[in-house]
Design a protein around this motif. Structure first.
Motif, PDB file in Angstrom:
ATOM      1  N   VAL A 132       0.821  -1.204   0.000  1.00 51.17           N
ATOM      2  CA  VAL A 132       0.000   0.000   0.000  1.00 51.17           C
ATOM      3  C   VAL A 132       0.861   1.262   0.000  1.00 51.17           C
ATOM      4  N   THR A 133       0.557   2.180  -0.925  1.00 47.10           N
ATOM      5  CA  THR A 133       1.172   3.503  -0.895  1.00 47.10           C
ATOM      6  C   THR A 133       0.116   4.536  -0.513  1.00 47.10           C
ATOM      7  N   GLU A 134       0.603   5.720  -0.141  1.00 54.41           N
ATOM      8  CA  GLU A 134      -0.233   6.829   0.350  1.00 54.41           C
ATOM      9  C   GLU A 134      -0.990   6.441   1.615  1.00 54.41           C
ATOM     10  N   VAL A 135      -0.249   5.913   2.566  1.00 53.76           N
ATOM     11  CA  VAL A 135      -0.780   5.543   3.886  1.00 53.76           C
ATOM     12  C   VAL A 135      -0.473   6.675   4.861  1.00 53.76           C
ATOM     13  N   GLY A 136      -1.458   7.075   5.641  1.00 48.86           N
ATOM     14  CA  GLY A 136      -1.262   8.142   6.616  1.00 48.86           C
ATOM     15  C   GLY A 136      -0.599   7.675   7.890  1.00 48.86           C
ATOM     16  N   GLY A 137       0.473   6.912   7.766  1.00 50.89           N
ATOM     17  CA  GLY A 137       1.243   6.463   8.918  1.00 50.89           C
ATOM     18  C   GLY A 137       0.775   5.127   9.473  1.00 50.89           C
ATOM     19  N   ILE A 169       2.419  10.899   3.624  1.00 45.89           N
ATOM     20  CA  ILE A 169       1.907   9.705   2.943  1.00 45.89           C
ATOM     21  C   ILE A 169       3.029   8.682   2.867  1.00 45.89           C
ATOM     22  N   ASP A 170       2.909   7.655   3.668  1.00 44.79           N
ATOM     23  CA  ASP A 170       3.951   6.660   3.830  1.00 44.79           C
ATOM     24  C   ASP A 170       3.613   5.376   3.073  1.00 44.79           C
ATOM     25  N   LEU A 171       4.383   4.342   3.333  1.00 46.53           N
ATOM     26  CA  LEU A 171       4.214   3.040   2.700  1.00 46.53           C
ATOM     27  C   LEU A 171       3.860   2.017   3.765  1.00 46.53           C
ATOM     28  N   GLY A 172       3.183   0.944   3.355  1.00 44.91           N
ATOM     29  CA  GLY A 172       2.845  -0.088   4.328  1.00 44.91           C
ATOM     30  C   GLY A 172       2.398  -1.381   3.677  1.00 44.91           C
ATOM     31  N   TYR A 173       2.338  -2.420   4.483  1.00 41.00           N
ATOM     32  CA  TYR A 173       1.907  -3.745   4.038  1.00 41.00           C
ATOM     33  C   TYR A 173       0.723  -4.203   4.873  1.00 41.00           C
ATOM     34  N   LEU A 174      -0.216  -4.829   4.197  1.00 41.65           N
ATOM     35  CA  LEU A 174      -1.287  -5.571   4.864  1.00 41.65           C
ATOM     36  C   LEU A 174      -1.054  -7.041   4.558  1.00 41.65           C
ATOM     37  N   ILE A 175      -0.923  -7.846   5.598  1.00 40.89           N
ATOM     38  CA  ILE A 175      -0.576  -9.254   5.442  1.00 40.89           C
ATOM     39  C   ILE A 175      -1.639 -10.102   6.108  1.00 40.89           C
ATOM     40  N   LYS A 176      -2.251 -10.986   5.352  1.00 38.57           N
ATOM     41  CA  LYS A 176      -3.312 -11.826   5.899  1.00 38.57           C
ATOM     42  C   LYS A 176      -2.757 -12.653   7.061  1.00 38.57           C
ATOM     43  N   LYS A 177      -3.451 -12.607   8.185  1.00 40.71           N
ATOM     44  CA  LYS A 177      -2.951 -13.269   9.390  1.00 40.71           C
ATOM     45  C   LYS A 177      -2.914 -14.779   9.261  1.00 40.71           C
ATOM     46  N   SER A 178      -3.666 -15.325   8.314  1.00 41.67           N
ATOM     47  CA  SER A 178      -3.678 -16.779   8.134  1.00 41.67           C
ATOM     48  C   SER A 178      -2.479 -17.299   7.360  1.00 41.67           C
ATOM     49  N   LEU A 179      -1.632 -16.418   6.813  1.00 37.28           N
ATOM     50  CA  LEU A 179      -0.454 -16.860   6.061  1.00 37.28           C
ATOM     51  C   LEU A 179       0.542 -17.550   6.994  1.00 37.28           C
ATOM     52  N   ALA A 180       1.125 -18.625   6.509  1.00 42.23           N
ATOM     53  CA  ALA A 180       2.048 -19.422   7.335  1.00 42.23           C
ATOM     54  C   ALA A 180       3.490 -18.941   7.171  1.00 42.23           C
ATOM     55  N   TYR A 181       3.700 -17.650   7.365  1.00 39.72           N
ATOM     56  CA  TYR A 181       5.045 -17.083   7.254  1.00 39.72           C
ATOM     57  C   TYR A 181       5.321 -16.177   8.439  1.00 39.72           C
ATOM     58  N   LYS A 182       6.588 -16.075   8.774  1.00 42.72           N
ATOM     59  CA  LYS A 182       7.036 -15.020   9.671  1.00 42.72           C
ATOM     60  C   LYS A 182       7.459 -13.847   8.800  1.00 42.72           C
ATOM     61  N   VAL A 183       7.322 -12.637   9.312  1.00 42.97           N
ATOM     62  CA  VAL A 183       7.616 -11.459   8.505  1.00 42.97           C
ATOM     63  C   VAL A 183       8.579 -10.523   9.230  1.00 42.97           C
ATOM     64  N   ASP A 184       9.443  -9.902   8.440  1.00 43.72           N
ATOM     65  CA  ASP A 184      10.330  -8.842   8.928  1.00 43.72           C
ATOM     66  C   ASP A 184      10.181  -7.647   8.002  1.00 43.72           C
ATOM     67  N   ILE A 185      10.287  -6.455   8.557  1.00 42.74           N
ATOM     68  CA  ILE A 185      10.151  -5.237   7.762  1.00 42.74           C
ATOM     69  C   ILE A 185      11.398  -4.370   7.960  1.00 42.74           C
TER      70      ILE A 185
END
Length: 312
Positions: A66-71, A100-116
């Motif tokens: 997602v782009t144009e995220v308000g934080g 306007i910042d950047l961000g990720y939405l990640i489905k909680k059911s995904l079987a992955y660990k995530v790092d940002i």
């Protein structure tokens, strides 16, 4: 794995005045929806937030870039209240002077660990110095090994408010080259891991009739536009509709998702497309024919969705 690229157009959503023991925020009237925020920024309208959420849910996106995220707070509120808490929201402050910042939405059911990871301090040559926003990196991991890496970017627009860099070309060239340097460094460290680059490029970065700022993509790397690889018909391959001063209408792809040519076998081409928005009733919202029609859309950009074969 379904990955969506989405410019959410000023997704500011603050709920600091909401009584969380009261009724769900989605039952608030538009007036009360706006009164929930003490920010100087108005909340994105409730109707447009719901339409964006429906586009994500209808596409069954696993990850949304997602782009144009308000934080971080805005994205977290969108995930919790509008997406029914089904997605993890990850965002970090960027160099944006508009918030306007950047961000990720990640489905909680995904079987992955995530790092940002952020690149707000990544040095660029003068006159740029830094990215105008960021290159926000997301690592998907399984068994402590990277399975996929995503790089999210929002290249500076062509607006030149200071009148010192025509169409922002110098900065845009440097931001693209800096992005590619980050990509190539990761590629050397993770040669067997697919790396996606996605976001709002604010210009035509496709292989045909490539604008000057983006030619280095094809000169320095083997990156390919997934929409192009998927053989989406040219007349459907657009994410933005704009009108010139004469009122003439143009369709253009300025939102992209790139992948290395060596990983193109991961793409499910029949499941890659540009979702079009719908009214809350479920009726399709028409592609704008006049400038005022754009205001009915939840964003001035359409998303792009790519389906890839990837198993943890």
């Amino acid at each position: 794995m379904k990955v969506m690229v989405l410019n959410a157009q000023d997704l500011f959503l603050f709920m600091d005045k909401h009584d969380h023991s009261a009724s769900p925020v989605t039952e608030l009237t538009e007036i009360k929806w706006q009164l929930m925020s003490s920010s100087l920024f108005s909340n994105k309208s409730k109707e447009k937030c719901l339409m964006l959420a429906n586009a994500i849910k209808d596409a069954e996106a696993d990850i949304v870039m997602v782009t144009e995220v308000g934080g971080p707070e805005s994205l977290a509120n969108f995930a919790k209240y509008v997406l029914n808490d089904e997605y993890l929201a990850l965002s970090l402050p960027s160099n944006s002077d508009r918030g306007i910042d950047l961000g990720y939405l990640i489905k909680k059911s995904l079987a992955y660990k995530v790092d940002i990871h952020t690149h707000i301090d990544y040095p660029l040559p003068l006159p740029a110095k830094r990215f105008s926003r960021d290159v926000l990196r997301l690592d998907l991991k399984a068994n402590d090994k990277a399975q996929m890496i995503l790089l999210l970017v929002h290249i500076k627009s062509k607006l030149d408010m200071s009148k010192t860099d025509f169409e922002g070309r110098s900065r845009r060239v440097l931001e693209v080259k800096g992005l590619l340097e980050i990509y190539q460094n990761l590629e050397r460290l993770h040669p067997d891991v697919p790396i996606l680059i996605g976001g709002d490029f604010n210009g035509h970065a496709g292989e045909e009739n490539t604008e000057e700022e983006f030619k280095s993509i094809y000169e320095m790397t083997d990156l390919k536009d997934i929409a192009y690889l998927s053989n989406i018909p040219p007349e459907e391959r657009f994410s933005y509709v704009y009108f010139n001063r004469g009122g003439n209408r143009f369709e253009q792809q300025i939102d992209y998702l790139f992948i290395s040519d060596k990983f193109k076998h991961l793409i499910e081409p029949t499941e890659c497309y540009f979702p079009r928005y719908k009214h809350l009733s479920g009726a399709p919202l028409p592609i704008p024919k006049r400038m005022e029609h754009k205001n009915t859309l939840p964003s001035d950009h359409y998303p792009f969705l790519a389906t890839l074969r990837l198993n943890p």
